[in-house]
Design an enzyme around this catalytic site. Structure first.
Site, PDB file in Angstrom:
ATOM      1  N   CYS A 167       7.236  -1.848  -5.002  1.00  6.25           N
ATOM      2  CA  CYS A 167       6.808  -0.194  -6.546  1.00  6.25           C
ATOM      3  C   CYS A 167       6.640   0.999  -5.566  1.00  6.25           C
ATOM      4  CB  CYS A 167       5.566  -0.603  -6.772  1.00  6.25           C
ATOM      5  SG  CYS A 167       5.344  -2.068  -7.513  1.00  6.25           S
ATOM      6  N   HIS A 298      -0.414   7.274  -6.550  1.00  5.42           N
ATOM      7  CA  HIS A 298       0.055   5.751  -6.648  1.00  5.42           C
ATOM      8  C   HIS A 298      -0.963   4.871  -8.211  1.00  5.42           C
ATOM      9  CE1 HIS A 298       2.100   1.698  -6.639  1.00  5.42           C
ATOM     10  NE2 HIS A 298       1.090   1.566  -6.201  1.00  5.42           N
ATOM     11  N   HIS A 333       1.727   0.010 -14.581  1.00  2.00           N
ATOM     12  CA  HIS A 333       2.855   0.678 -14.059  1.00  2.00           C
ATOM     13  C   HIS A 333       3.302  -0.244 -13.788  1.00  2.00           C
ATOM     14  CE1 HIS A 333       3.407   0.001  -9.617  1.00  2.00           C
ATOM     15  NE2 HIS A 333       2.274  -0.672  -9.112  1.00  2.00           N
TER      16      HIS A 333
END
Lengths: 407, 384
Positions: A167, A298, A333
């Site tokens: 990620c 994030h 996400h």
């Protein structure tokens, strides 16, 4: 390292295929308004899951965007990547033939590669035995196809690098493209990332208790976790001189980046590893904490991420924390594309003059400490000069890219 | 411009390798030289009870026991991809004359080439979600193992390497992509030491995928393995005298040609990679003493690779190590196994030709998707 002869790197084109819209204009408008891309899952049978929402791209028709890539022979992640890259190149005003003749390549990040091909292959395995899998589909399952799709669509002859650094992969890709252009090894790099919503990723986060029931609410005291999501993000990076000589619009300058690995835990983030990553990014970009006007977090919406990320930011920034927000509050996400979308939002923010919001936050978690400005609700007009884009991953892989207003 | 000045020199100071030939470079080179492999189990361990696809020769790492190298603890949730990479890294570090000090760990990182991570782990996790009582009742311990970065992150965790940690997917050229990335990262000062390589596992899932895809050529053979190299800049800032260098990675070029432009365009792209690598490294075609060939398994691909190489080497015909003929298709590991075979060839003491020719070696690779790569190596004088 000598700084002599290093070239400046401009961002001249942005491309998005997302649950918030296709194309950078639609994406930016949605981000500014704080809209949500979260809907009920339709890409796989979600029967039996307790949490059944995700950030899916609905009605994606790759052939509407692609000029060269035969979409039916490529997986969904590759289609997202190629479409986002094509949109970014159009946005940058590059002529296809001229770009193909340039020293140009791609660097694309991903977490799960062509997970949807694996999903389909597993269904064939279960239905027909392992000998019943489709060979053509298996040939589409390799993650390297993602950058290969970008190069094939755009006719690029430079390298096609797919980063599998989970990620934080898009930030790894942007950093690599930055280095190649800065040193003169390439003149143009398409950098970003792509991933597709799939059953395994959803099940894995679900099992960890990390999936939110309704919406992703980073920094909220009643946060529920992440939303799995998908899409493709692409940026056109090129040398400053090339951008200026083309008369191109320059959204932002890539100032530098930092990379660290926590090397501690397979899934839990680590404050020290993230803080060191921020310091490295600042050092590489030649900026001090006080210079930073905004942090694109994030911000996954889990308690572990929020507390660790904010603690790391406090460790580096001390008493004055810049506004910090999470676009995952709108997108969910998007895994390997996540820091690519973060970079798109940062470039739009620098160019248009706003701070992206944490759209879903209602009451900021007091445990995160005082004076945390997470830009709740809708975008805020502002004139950020230097911004910081965070990307963290399982395996402790941290990558942070610094971007600046063109001047 | 010469590529051998201090500012552009990247040294390989150690390596570890696992292949169908067994453990280590000596076994690998002996197999490549003789064409003979140790007696294997026909893939039984790697297949783990699943049927083998018909007509494909399976060439696993014989008697692979991660515990022998990594100890007993914490291996249960790790895929074969991850343990193959970890063991190769362990072997590479074990060969160093001076292991990394704690203070160097922040500047030590890991760069691994892998195209899917563990395909078996990914497929079995999906399967669990379909067959479990509830679709989310999957094993949480196995979840991180789905990711492409699992192997690289496990190597970092084992040794507390907190430097950069990259995983690159590039099909057949994965390991060359990793070498190029690592070389760039060292030369730009983003790390002082990088464990760099490639890994590929054999499983029923990959074996059937290759067999059904029909891309293994006329004598289908599928292998596996891993090779990891310790790469350092010539001056790593610690003031240590450079020593123990096996070779210098003088250049590593990768490129791409859209497949719809045909095989000639792919061969031309490889030729450009080789030419660019020679130019960057300051070598002439006639300097190349040995080529470690990928000769990717697909029908016609080995001819494409040979054509590209011939074109770049302009009539010069160095010795060719045909690694894949012996090890089978090893996909993401192939470039790393080729480089390991080249280093082992040099370690074997192959005599240098007069006038310094044969001091240089080339690793070439062609993927099935239009990607090509070439690495230029210079043998360290200490080796010969």
């Amino acid at each position: 390292m000598s700084e002599q002869g290093l070239r400046r790197v401009a961002v001249t084109g942005l491309g998005a295929v997302s649950s918030l819209g296709t194309g950078i204009e639609a994406f930016t408008a949605a981000v500014r308004e704080g809209r949500s891309g979260i809907t009920d899952i339709s890409s796989f049978d979600s029967t039996g899951f307790r949490h059944t929402r995700a950030g899916e791209v609905h009605g994606f028709r790759p052939q509407d965007h692609l000029e060269r890539l035969p979409a039916e022979k490529w997986g969904r992640s590759s289609q997202f990547a190629a479409a986002a890259a094509r949109l970014a190149v159009r946005d940058a005003g590059w002529d296809t033939d001229a770009l193909s003749a340039a020293r140009a390549g791609s660097a694309m990040g991903t977490t799960n590669g062509e997970a949807r091909a694996f999903q389909e292959l597993t269904e064939q395995w279960l239905a027909q035995g392992i000998g019943g899998i489709d060979g053509d589909l298996a040939a589409r399952a390799s993650a390297d196809r993602i950058a290969a799709a970008v190069n094939t669509e755009l006719g690029l002859r430079g390298e096609a690098q797919t980063f599998g650094t989970a990620c934080s992969a898009s930030n790894y890709a942007i950093g690599y493209g930055f280095d190649l252009i800065r040193s003169g090894a390439a003149d143009v790099m398409i950098a970003g990332g792509a991933d597709a919503v799939n059953r395994a990723t959803h099940a894995g986060f679900h099992r960890l208790g990390a999936i939110a029931p309704d919406l992703c609410r980073p920094f909220d005291e009643d946060r529920g976790g992440i939303m799995t999501a998908e899409g493709g993000a692409a940026l056109v990076l090129e040398s400053w001189d090339s951008a200026v000589s083309r008369g191109a619009r320059i959204y932002a300058e890539v100032l530098g980046y930092g990379l660290t690995c926590d090397a501690k835990h397979p899934t839990q983030p680590d404050r020290d590893g993230i803080a060191e990553c921020i310091r490295r990014a600042h050092r590489d970009a030649g900026v001090k904490p006080d210079d930073v006007d905004y942090v694109c977090a994030h911000g996954t919406g889990t308690a572990a991420n929020d507390s660790t990320e904010v603690a790391a930011v406090r460790e580096v920034f001390g008493d004055r924390i810049p506004p910090i927000s999470s676009i995952k509050s709108m997108l969910g996400h998007t895994m390997g594309a996540a820091s690519g979308f973060g970079a798109l939002a940062c470039c739009a923010a620098l160019y248009e003059g706003f701070l992206p919001p944490t759209a879903t936050v209602r009451s900021v978690d007091p445990a995160l400490g005082p004076d945390l400005d997470c830009v709740p609700g809708r975008a805020r007009p502002a004139r950020p000069r230097i911004v910081e884009n965070h990307g963290f991953a399982f395996g402790g892989n941290n990558a942070i890219v610094m971007l600046g207003r063109p001047e | 411009m010469s590529g051998t000045t201090e500012s552009t020199a990247v040294r390989i100071t150690g390596y570890g390798v696992l292949s169908a030939a067994g453990v280590g470079g000596k076994a690998l080179y002996e197999a490549v030289r003789s064409g003979a492999l140790p007696l294997g189990d026909d893939g039984a361990q790697a297949l783990d009870g699943q049927p083998a696809p018909p007509g494909v020769r399976l060439l696993p790492v014989p008697d692979f026991e991660p515990r022998e190298h990594l100890g007993r603890k914490g291996l249960r949730a790790l895929s074969r991809t991850t343990t193959l990479g970890m063991v190769a890294a362990e072997l590479a570090l074990a060969g160093l004359p001076e292991p990394g000090r704690p203070g160097e760990r922040a500047d030590t990182g890991v760069v691994l080439g892998t195209s899917t991570g563990s395909a078996r782990a990914f497929a079995e996790f999906f399967r669990e979600s379909y067959v479990a009582e509830r679709p989310y009742l999957v094993s949480p311990a196995l979840f991180p193992g789905l990711l492409l970065n699992h192997g690289a992150s496990q190597v970092a965790m084992r040794h507390s390497f907190t430097g950069l940690n990259a995983s690159l997917a590039g099909g057949q050229i994965s390991a060359l992509s990793a070498l190029r990335y690592a070389r760039n990262a060292l030369l730009t000062g983003r790390a002082a030491r990088l464990l760099t390589g490639g890994v590929e596992e054999l499983s029923a899932h990959t074996a059937w995928a290759w067999q059904r895809g029909g891309a293994l050529g006329e004598r289908p053979a599928l292998g596996e393995g891993s090779a990891v190299f310790v790469m350092e800049t010539a001056d790593d800032g610690t003031g240590r005298a450079p020593g123990g260098s096996l070779a210098e990675l003088a250049a590593c070029e990768v490129a791409f040609t859209p497949l719809d432009e045909g095989p000639h365009a792919v061969a031309a792209a490889l030729a450009r990679c080789v030419e660019d690598a020679l130019r960057a490294g300051g070598a002439e075609p006639g300097d190349i003493g040995v080529v470690s060939a990928g000769a990717s398994s697909g029908p016609g691909w080995s001819a494409v690779e040979a054509r590209g190489r011939r074109r770049a080497l302009a009539g010069h015909e160095p010795e060719v190590l045909r690694v894949q003929d012996v090890l089978g298709e090893t996909y993401s590991a192939s470039g790393a196994l080729q480089l390991a075979a080249l280093l082992a060839h040099w370690e074997d003491g192959a005599p240098a030709a007069a006038g310094g020719a044969a001091d240089w070696g080339l690793v070439t690779s062609v993927g099935h998707d239009g990607s090509v790569g070439a690495a230029l190596l210079r043998r360290s004088s200490a080796t010969g």
